[in-house]
Every structure is written in C-alpha cells, then in structure tokens.
Design an enzyme around this catalytic site. Structure first.
Site, short mmCIF file in Angstrom:
data_model
loop_
_atom_site.label_atom_id
_atom_site.label_comp_id
_atom_site.label_asym_id
_atom_site.label_seq_id
_atom_site.Cartn_x
_atom_site.Cartn_y
_atom_site.Cartn_z
CD1 TRP A 57 -1.88 -2.28 1.97
CD2 TRP A 57 -2.87 -1.50 0.11
NE1 TRP A 57 -2.82 -3.20 1.56
CE2 TRP A 57 -3.43 -2.75 0.43
CE3 TRP A 57 -3.33 -0.82 -1.01
CZ2 TRP A 57 -4.44 -3.34 -0.34
CZ3 TRP A 57 -4.34 -1.40 -1.79
CH2 TRP A 57 -4.88 -2.64 -1.45
CG ASP A 66 -2.91 4.13 4.35
OD1 ASP A 66 -3.97 4.03 5.00
OD2 ASP A 66 -2.61 3.36 3.40
CE LYS A 75 -7.87 -2.32 5.28
NZ LYS A 75 -8.23 -3.51 4.51
N1 PMP Z 1 -3.98 1.23 2.75
C1 PMP Z 1 -3.98 0.14 3.53
C2 PMP Z 1 -3.02 0.06 4.67
C3 PMP Z 1 -4.88 -0.90 3.25
O1 PMP Z 1 -4.88 -1.99 4.02
C4 PMP Z 1 -5.78 -0.77 2.17
C5 PMP Z 1 -6.82 -1.83 1.84
N2 PMP Z 1 -6.61 -3.08 2.22
C6 PMP Z 1 -5.71 0.37 1.38
C7 PMP Z 1 -4.81 1.36 1.71
C8 PMP Z 1 -6.62 0.56 0.20
O2 PMP Z 1 -7.87 0.91 0.71
P1 PMP Z 1 -9.17 1.04 -0.19
O3 PMP Z 1 -9.50 -0.33 -0.66
O4 PMP Z 1 -10.15 1.59 0.82
O5 PMP Z 1 -8.87 1.98 -1.29
#
Ligand code: PMP
Length: 357
Positions: free
Chosen positions: A102, A171, A195
C-alpha cells in the site's frame, strides 16, 4: 444464526451489537418514518448522525478545533493521490517510507504530482520490518512525510508515532483507532472505514487547519480538501457514516482507545505466544515490528498452510488465507474481532500442531 469466527482482512468484522442496532432500525430510523438510506443527507435526522460521528472521533482522539473531520469517498486508494495533489506543490519534495504494497501504491500516485524521496524502505527484506526513524534519509525541507501505520498485507506496524521535522501524513487504514495516538506531529491522517470503524464506503480524513492552509489552490473541486472542510459539499456515504457512528459509540462504551489498545495487545499476544512457543509455526516479520492487527505466519510447508486453512474453516474459523501475493496465514484481529474468536484460533493452532507437528 451462524456467525463464524471471522478473521477477514477487510472489510472486517463489525461488532454484533452494532449490526443488531442497525437491523432494528432498518425499516424506520428514529422519527424519520423511513430508513436512514431513504432520507435527505441534509435532514435533521441524518445531520444528527453526522455530527455525532464527528464528535465521537473528536472525543476518542482528543481532537481540538484545529482539526477538520471529513468523511470522503474513493477509499484510501484515492487518498494516495489526493494527499499529494493537495500538498505536494511545484518544486517541492515529499518524503515517503516504503513499508509494503500500500505504501508503494501511495508513492506511485504521489509521483504523478511532484518529487518523491523514498526516505526508507524495507523492500529488500520482504517488508518484514519497520525501518527505525533514525535511519530515514529525509530531504531538506519536505512538504510532508508519508507513512503507513499498519501494513495489512505483511503484518508490520508502527508501535509509536514517528517524530520528524515536517508534518506527518499517515495512511492509518488498518489500525485506525486501535490505540491512542500522539497527534502533535501529524498534518493529516486518512483511513478507509472498512477495517476498524465500519463498512466500506466512507474514508475518514482528519486534517489540521494549519496544514490545510499550505494546500495547493485550484485543484478539482471534489479532490479539494478545503471544499469538504468548509461545508457538506455533496451527498456523503450516508449508510456507511451511520454505521461508523454506531461503531464509534461502541468503542467509547468499551472505554475508548486506551482500553482498546489493552484489548488488542491481549488478543495479539495470544497468537504471537503460540507462534513463539512452537517450532512449527514461523512468524514472517521481525518481532519488534509485529502488528497487533494482522498476525502473519507460515507452517513448515505450503501443503500444511492449505490444510490449516481448510481445517480451520471446517471448525468455523474463516478468512485466514494470507494475501494472494504473499501466501501463508494471516489472522486479521481488528478492534471488533472478539477475544473469544482469537482464543478459539489459538486453541486451534495448538491442536493442529499437536496432530501435525
Ligand atoms: N492502505 C492500507 C493500509 C490498506 O490496508 C488498504 C486496503 N486493504 C488500502 C490502503 C486501500 O484501501 P481502499 O481499498 O479503501 O482503497
């Protein structure tokens, strides 16, 4: 009713009491005479929900008036770009810490907007650790320093808030509200709700006003944080916010972030002690970087990984398969995952090792 022990990495488990409350209000919410999905987002009923959700966040985190609380759409994935679009101006550099998939995506999007300096990375060691802050190679005057507080795929987490000489942009999607945080170094925090704090569809953004004042002007309206900070600009994700309000109330009733941290530490230690006391299970990350939210480990062979997952499933322990590019086992034990579920998994691990070890 057949609710299983759910270790889903996201969307993740929600508190049962929250689901029950929503069920009871599904057809008619308060005095609205309709469900919350069927009324104006500017009605008094929904306005009260939105304001309550914001106030719970302020209370839980101790946010002062210098913080704006926004509920946006587009997930954390849009935030990768939106943060850079707003805060990485011409000629500026932003520093990023690459601790996983990510974080890498955040870096890719930021590069569309300006100069990016990758100040630290654990990629050379399969993202198995969090690079200590004193090893980061920060640039001279970065617009901000971006990091990912919990790495959902790899199972690593920052256990303390980094201290640097620039606003932190974080994030926090997969450990938001799992522990108290020291807000002093932060300019902006974003988190997809699905989450720790609710269903998919809402993205929480907390932005400090003094940082917002440094944002680039004239970005497209829907991507401009100032627009959303000034007023409720368009229809927000009403049902997701309604659920978030309930989850935040549940979190307050449990005693807030300090209590949640203790509960999360207790849960995680049930699994890590099972790993540490065995020669059978192998943790995939360095112990000091272990996540309290996503516990990742492997068995002696891929065949045993697969048998573990399928036998666990037959005993009502589900969603334990590691991320598709990584394999192994991942138990996601976010705030709403009950200690009883984690105990059941630890007991299953002990028994599986006894039979197969
Ligand atoms: N950042 C992290 C740390 C994540 O775990 C995730 C999704 N698993 C995301 C970003 C992406 O999030 P989204 O699917 O809400 O765009």
């Amino acid at each position: 009713m057949n609710r299983l022990h759910n270790f889903s990495a996201g969307p993740g488990a929600l508190p049962l009491s929250v689901l029950e409350e929503a069920r009871d209000e599904m057809l008619s919410f308060g005095t609205a005479g309709a469900s919350v999905m069927e009324i104006s987002h500017r009605s008094p009923e929904f306005t009260a929900v939105l304001e309550a959700a914001k106030q719970h966040l302020r209370d839980l985190l101790g946010l002062t008036d210098e913080w704006h609380v926004l509920f946006l759409q587009g997930g954390a994935s849009l935030q990768f770009y939106q943060t850079a679009l707003n805060f990485l101006g011409d000629g500026q550099t932003a520093d990023y810490v690459n601790t996983g998939a990510w974080a890498s995506k955040a870096i890719k999007e930021a590069k569309r907007c300006g100069n990016v300096n990758v100040a630290a990375s654990s990629e050379e060691d399969a993202f198995s650790y969090i690079p200590p802050v004193d090893t980061w190679k920060l640039s001279d005057n970065p617009a901000y320093v971006h990091f990912t507080s919990n790495n959902t795929i790899y199972g690593t987490e920052f256990r303390t808030d980094p201290k640097v000489n620039a606003p932190l942009v974080c994030d926090a999607s997969s450990d938001f509200l799992s522990r108290p945080i020291d807000l002093s170094g932060y300019g902006l925090i974003y988190a997809g709700a699905q989450k720790n704090i609710g269903p998919a569809g809402a993205t929480v953004v907390l932005v400090r006003d003094s940082f917002l004042q440094t944002a680039r002007k004239g970005v497209p309206t829907m991507l401009d944080y100032s627009v959303h900070a000034a007023k409720l600009f368009n229809t927000p994700p009403v049902f997701a916010i309604y659920m978030v309000e309930k989850v935040l109330r549940w979190l307050k009733d449990l005693g807030g972030l300090g209590s949640m941290q203790r509960r999360n530490e207790t849960k995680a230690s049930m699994l890590y002690s099972q790993i540490d006391s065995s020669g059978f299970y192998r943790g995939t990350v360095q112990p000091e970087s272990r996540s309290l939210m996503n516990v990742t480990f492997r068995l002696p062979s891929e065949e045993l990984d697969a048998r573990f997952i399928s036998e666990a499933k037959s005993q009502g322990l589900v969603a334990l398969k590691g991320y598709r590019t990584v394999g192994g086992i991942r138990a996601s034990i976010y705030n709403a995952c009950e200690p009883d579920s984690v105990r059941a998994l630890a007991d299953f691990m002990a028994e599986f090792e006894r039979v197969n070890g």
